[in-house]
Design a protein around this motif. Structure first.
Motif, PDB file in Angstrom:
ATOM      1  N   ALA A   1       0.845  -1.198   0.000  1.00 55.60           N
ATOM      2  CA  ALA A   1       0.000   0.000   0.000  1.00 55.60           C
ATOM      3  C   ALA A   1       0.879   1.245   0.000  1.00 55.60           C
ATOM      4  N   ARG A   2       0.505   2.239  -0.816  1.00 55.42           N
ATOM      5  CA  ARG A   2       1.246   3.514  -0.803  1.00 55.42           C
ATOM      6  C   ARG A   2       0.239   4.666  -0.852  1.00 55.42           C
ATOM      7  N   PRO A   3       0.593   5.820  -0.280  1.00 55.97           N
ATOM      8  CA  PRO A   3      -0.398   6.912  -0.211  1.00 55.97           C
ATOM      9  C   PRO A   3      -0.655   7.534  -1.578  1.00 55.97           C
ATOM     10  N   PHE A   4      -1.916   7.810  -1.848  1.00 58.12           N
ATOM     11  CA  PHE A   4      -2.320   8.460  -3.096  1.00 58.12           C
ATOM     12  C   PHE A   4      -3.088   9.725  -2.732  1.00 58.12           C
ATOM     13  N   ASN A   5      -2.516  10.891  -3.077  1.00 56.76           N
ATOM     14  CA  ASN A   5      -3.178  12.145  -2.693  1.00 56.76           C
ATOM     15  C   ASN A   5      -4.449  12.358  -3.529  1.00 56.76           C
ATOM     16  N   LEU A   6      -5.537  12.690  -2.833  1.00 60.56           N
ATOM     17  CA  LEU A   6      -6.852  12.766  -3.488  1.00 60.56           C
ATOM     18  C   LEU A   6      -7.145  14.130  -4.112  1.00 60.56           C
ATOM     19  N   MET A   7      -6.233  15.085  -3.931  1.00 55.68           N
ATOM     20  CA  MET A   7      -6.530  16.412  -4.488  1.00 55.68           C
ATOM     21  C   MET A   7      -6.177  16.484  -5.977  1.00 55.68           C
ATOM     22  N   PHE A   8      -7.048  17.141  -6.747  1.00 61.43           N
ATOM     23  CA  PHE A   8      -6.779  17.382  -8.171  1.00 61.43           C
ATOM     24  C   PHE A   8      -5.836  18.573  -8.267  1.00 61.43           C
ATOM     25  N   LYS A   9      -4.711  18.334  -8.912  1.00 61.73           N
ATOM     26  CA  LYS A   9      -3.716  19.407  -9.052  1.00 61.73           C
ATOM     27  C   LYS A   9      -4.024  20.220 -10.313  1.00 61.73           C
ATOM     28  N   THR A  10      -3.803  21.525 -10.256  1.00 57.82           N
ATOM     29  CA  THR A  10      -3.940  22.337 -11.473  1.00 57.82           C
ATOM     30  C   THR A  10      -2.949  23.504 -11.407  1.00 57.82           C
ATOM     31  N   TYR A  11      -2.891  24.291 -12.491  1.00 59.44           N
ATOM     32  CA  TYR A  11      -1.958  25.427 -12.547  1.00 59.44           C
ATOM     33  C   TYR A  11      -2.740  26.714 -12.744  1.00 59.44           C
ATOM     34  N   VAL A  12      -2.340  27.750 -12.060  1.00 57.24           N
ATOM     35  CA  VAL A  12      -3.029  29.031 -12.199  1.00 57.24           C
ATOM     36  C   VAL A  12      -2.134  29.967 -13.017  1.00 57.24           C
ATOM     37  N   GLY A  13      -2.676  30.513 -14.102  1.00 57.39           N
ATOM     38  CA  GLY A  13      -1.895  31.421 -14.941  1.00 57.39           C
ATOM     39  C   GLY A  13      -1.282  30.711 -16.131  1.00 57.39           C
ATOM     40  N   ALA A  14      -0.448  31.442 -16.855  1.00 53.32           N
ATOM     41  CA  ALA A  14       0.041  30.967 -18.153  1.00 53.32           C
ATOM     42  C   ALA A  14       1.191  29.972 -18.055  1.00 53.32           C
ATOM     43  N   THR A  15       1.878  29.943 -16.920  1.00 52.62           N
ATOM     44  CA  THR A  15       3.008  29.019 -16.838  1.00 52.62           C
ATOM     45  C   THR A  15       2.665  27.800 -15.984  1.00 52.62           C
ATOM     46  N   GLU A  16       3.098  26.647 -16.476  1.00 54.75           N
ATOM     47  CA  GLU A  16       2.827  25.421 -15.725  1.00 54.75           C
ATOM     48  C   GLU A  16       4.098  24.978 -15.028  1.00 54.75           C
ATOM     49  N   ASP A  17       4.400  25.600 -13.899  1.00 58.16           N
ATOM     50  CA  ASP A  17       5.567  25.183 -13.136  1.00 58.16           C
ATOM     51  C   ASP A  17       5.228  25.143 -11.644  1.00 58.16           C
ATOM     52  N   GLU A  18       6.232  24.804 -10.847  1.00 59.04           N
ATOM     53  CA  GLU A  18       6.046  24.626  -9.408  1.00 59.04           C
ATOM     54  C   GLU A  18       5.354  25.837  -8.753  1.00 59.04           C
ATOM     55  N   SER A  19       5.692  27.039  -9.256  1.00 65.77           N
ATOM     56  CA  SER A  19       5.177  28.237  -8.586  1.00 65.77           C
ATOM     57  C   SER A  19       3.693  28.490  -8.876  1.00 65.77           C
ATOM     58  N   SER A  20       3.146  27.815  -9.910  1.00 67.37           N
ATOM     59  CA  SER A  20       1.739  28.100 -10.246  1.00 67.37           C
ATOM     60  C   SER A  20       0.784  26.967  -9.832  1.00 67.37           C
ATOM     61  N   ILE A  21       1.321  25.993  -9.096  1.00 66.02           N
ATOM     62  CA  ILE A  21       0.480  24.860  -8.693  1.00 66.02           C
ATOM     63  C   ILE A  21      -0.556  25.268  -7.659  1.00 66.02           C
ATOM     64  N   THR A  22      -1.778  24.785  -7.835  1.00 73.72           N
ATOM     65  CA  THR A  22      -2.728  24.744  -6.731  1.00 73.72           C
ATOM     66  C   THR A  22      -3.660  23.542  -6.946  1.00 73.72           C
ATOM     67  N   TYR A  23      -4.724  23.463  -6.159  1.00 71.97           N
ATOM     68  CA  TYR A  23      -5.591  22.278  -6.186  1.00 71.97           C
ATOM     69  C   TYR A  23      -7.048  22.704  -6.213  1.00 71.97           C
ATOM     70  N   LEU A  24      -7.889  21.849  -6.802  1.00 71.94           N
ATOM     71  CA  LEU A  24      -9.330  22.061  -6.648  1.00 71.94           C
ATOM     72  C   LEU A  24      -9.648  21.695  -5.209  1.00 71.94           C
ATOM     73  N   ARG A  25     -10.441  22.498  -4.537  1.00 69.76           N
ATOM     74  CA  ARG A  25     -10.627  22.268  -3.100  1.00 69.76           C
ATOM     75  C   ARG A  25     -11.294  20.904  -2.835  1.00 69.76           C
ATOM     76  N   PRO A  26     -10.777  20.156  -1.862  1.00 73.38           N
ATOM     77  CA  PRO A  26     -11.381  18.869  -1.525  1.00 73.38           C
ATOM     78  C   PRO A  26     -12.439  18.993  -0.433  1.00 73.38           C
ATOM     79  N   GLU A  27     -12.603  20.182   0.124  1.00 75.66           N
ATOM     80  CA  GLU A  27     -13.670  20.454   1.098  1.00 75.66           C
ATOM     81  C   GLU A  27     -13.907  21.961   1.084  1.00 75.66           C
ATOM     82  N   THR A  28     -15.105  22.379   1.487  1.00 76.86           N
ATOM     83  CA  THR A  28     -15.376  23.824   1.468  1.00 76.86           C
ATOM     84  C   THR A  28     -14.849  24.494   2.740  1.00 76.86           C
ATOM     85  N   ALA A  29     -14.601  23.692   3.770  1.00 70.47           N
ATOM     86  CA  ALA A  29     -14.292  24.209   5.108  1.00 70.47           C
ATOM     87  C   ALA A  29     -13.118  25.208   5.130  1.00 70.47           C
ATOM     88  N   GLN A  30     -12.063  24.935   4.355  1.00 66.18           N
ATOM     89  CA  GLN A  30     -10.853  25.752   4.508  1.00 66.18           C
ATOM     90  C   GLN A  30     -11.069  27.222   4.157  1.00 66.18           C
TER      91      GLN A  30
END
Ligand code: GAP
Length: 453
Positions: A127-156
């Protein structure tokens, strides 16, 4: 004891949902996409009624709760500080034989050995961990600095806006912030129709309080939430409260209940009610460097509030309502022969259509005109449906199958042709008993409004 599963009943429900326009597979004409669903014309009404009722009892009918509507994409730091980037994962296992990708808790255990539920093979990866968040990029460049995620809960978004909402609402502890919105999780094995989806909606309340109030409020909210489900038509006997044991709770939670329902595929979670302590606000305060403290004017103390969170799934509630409502009984057809009648016995409060209006015959202008007058009378107050096509018995059946609780029929008596005393009266049919009562058109709105409130 958990209710026995009933796959046949579930199959009938899924088929009805598609046939009558409650739920369709997303992108169906392209073969669909696993774990994603679209709500059709009736499904969207049912869902809206559930959300409206939640909002009514959780926000509008209370002095101590306000609402908000946060964005789905947020600064990546939110997910780092909340712990989601690091730990929001399910243990995943691959079957080397059939290549299935499985959640570790779905493996079958036989005589101490774990097996693949698809092919029975024991040849499984660790068994190995699988992160459930969908990763996406904000803005025109797809690099480490533009990463974010679709929220997995509304609470945050509620936690990170705590200070702003506190300032504008000027509430005193205890008070809550409520939100309804989309959440996304890249579930390893979406299943049981809409129950475990990759895109779904949550109805969440973060109820902020003092530390010493936490445990008591956890009990309070558990009871409130059970009452909510009962008031939309889920009997208490089908609801179960699971006390989540310490080792299965999030490490920061001092108490968590799962409210479960007996679905046809077994007993499963509808909602979690958790006492999350001051973990979330403290994490965001530490990471952002911005104070998320509350100032108590009476004691002159400053502290980070604790929080109790009832977190419900819209889609799971809708599915539970459909499963609960589905029933079959016997009723006579036009020739008096008994046939099976499919009925969705929705509580009138959540039923997609509240009342159907029928002229007895479609080619009799005075009947049609009167029926349309009634539609105009009711329409500003509730969702009504006008139907003039086919035999009246068939029209009733069509409404029974989609759960319309009331049917109004305009007949010759309405026109006063047989008995002047019956002029401007109609028959009001009850979906469940199929009984009809004769009522004055002038009383209809009041009668129906009370029953659907
Ligand atoms: N903020 C706390 C939280 O998100 P959770 O138990 O992970 O807690 C709360 O989710 C509710 O959201 C669940 O009880 C369920 O009703 C709904 N939910 C979670 N994952 C879901 C999924 N994959 N599909 C449909 N509903 C889901």
């Amino acid at each position: 004891m958990s209710a026995p599963s009933d796959p046949q009943r579930m199959e009938k429900i899924v088929s009805l949902c598609k046939r009558r326009g409650f739920v369709f597979q997303s992108s169906e004409i392209y073969g669909g996409l696993n774990g994603l669903w679209d709500y059709g014309p009736l499904g969207v009404e049912l869902k809206r009624n559930v959300k409206n009722h939640w909002w009514r009892v959780m926000v509008h009918e209370r002095d101590d709760v306000v609402g908000m509507d946060g964005s789905i994409l947020m600064n990546r730091s939110v997910w780092k500080s909340s712990g989601h980037e690091e730990t929001f994962s399910d243990p995943m296992v691959d079957c080397r034989t059939c290549k299935a990708r499985l959640r570790a808790d779905q493996l079958i255990e036989k005589k101490g050995a774990l097996k693949c539920p698809n092919c029975g093979s024991k040849d499984l990866t660790e068994a190995r961990p699988f992160n459930l968040m969908f990763k996406t990029y904000v803005g025109a460049t797809e690099d480490e600095s533009s990463i974010t995620y679709l929220r997995p809960e509304t609470a945050q978004s509620i936690f990170v806006q705590f200070k702003n909402v506190l300032e504008v609402s000027r509430k005193k502890l205890p008070f809550g912030i409520a939100q309804i919105g989309k959440a996304f999780r890249n579930e390893i094995n979406p299943r049981n129709f809409t129950f475990r989806s990759r895109e779904f909606e949550q109805m969440e309340l973060e109820y902020f309080c003092r530390a010493e109030q936490g445990m008591e409020l956890l009990e309070y909210w558990k009871e409130e939430r059970l009452t909510f489900y009962e008031n939309i038509g889920i009997p208490r006997s089908k609801l179960h409260v699971l006390t989540v044991p310490g080792k299965e709770r999030a490490f920061y939670s001092k108490g968590t209940y799962d409210i479960e329902y007996d679905f046809p595929f077994g007993r499963q979670e509808l909602e979690g009610v958790a006492y999350r302590t001051d973990y979330d606000l403290s994490q965001h305060q530490k990471a952002s460097g911005k104070s998320l403290e509350y100032f108590d004017e009476e004691t002159k103390q400053r502290f980070v509030p604790h929080v109790v969170e009832p977190s419900a799934g819209v889609d799971r509630t809708v599915l539970a309502l459909i499963c609960e409502a589905y029933s079959e009984d016997e009723a006579p057809d036009e020739k008096g022969k008994m046939e099976t009648r499919v009925v969705l016995r929705f509580h009138p409060r959540v039923a997609p259509i509240k009342c159907a209006v029928f002229p007895l015959l479609k080619n009799k202008e005075p009947l049609v005109a009167k029926a349309k007058e009634i539609v105009d009378l009711l329409r500003p107050h509730m969702f009504v449906f006008y139907d003039e096509s086919g035999a009246i018995g068939r029209r009733y059946r069509r409404q029974d199958e989609i759960g319309t609780p009331f049917g109004v029929t305009v007949d010759f008596e309405t026109l006063g042709e047989k008995d002047a005393a019956l002029r401007d009266t109609v028959t009001l049919r009850d979906r469940d008993s199929m009984k009809q009562e004769r009522v004055k058109i002038s009383d209809l709105l009041e009668l129906l409004s009370v029953r659907i409130a």
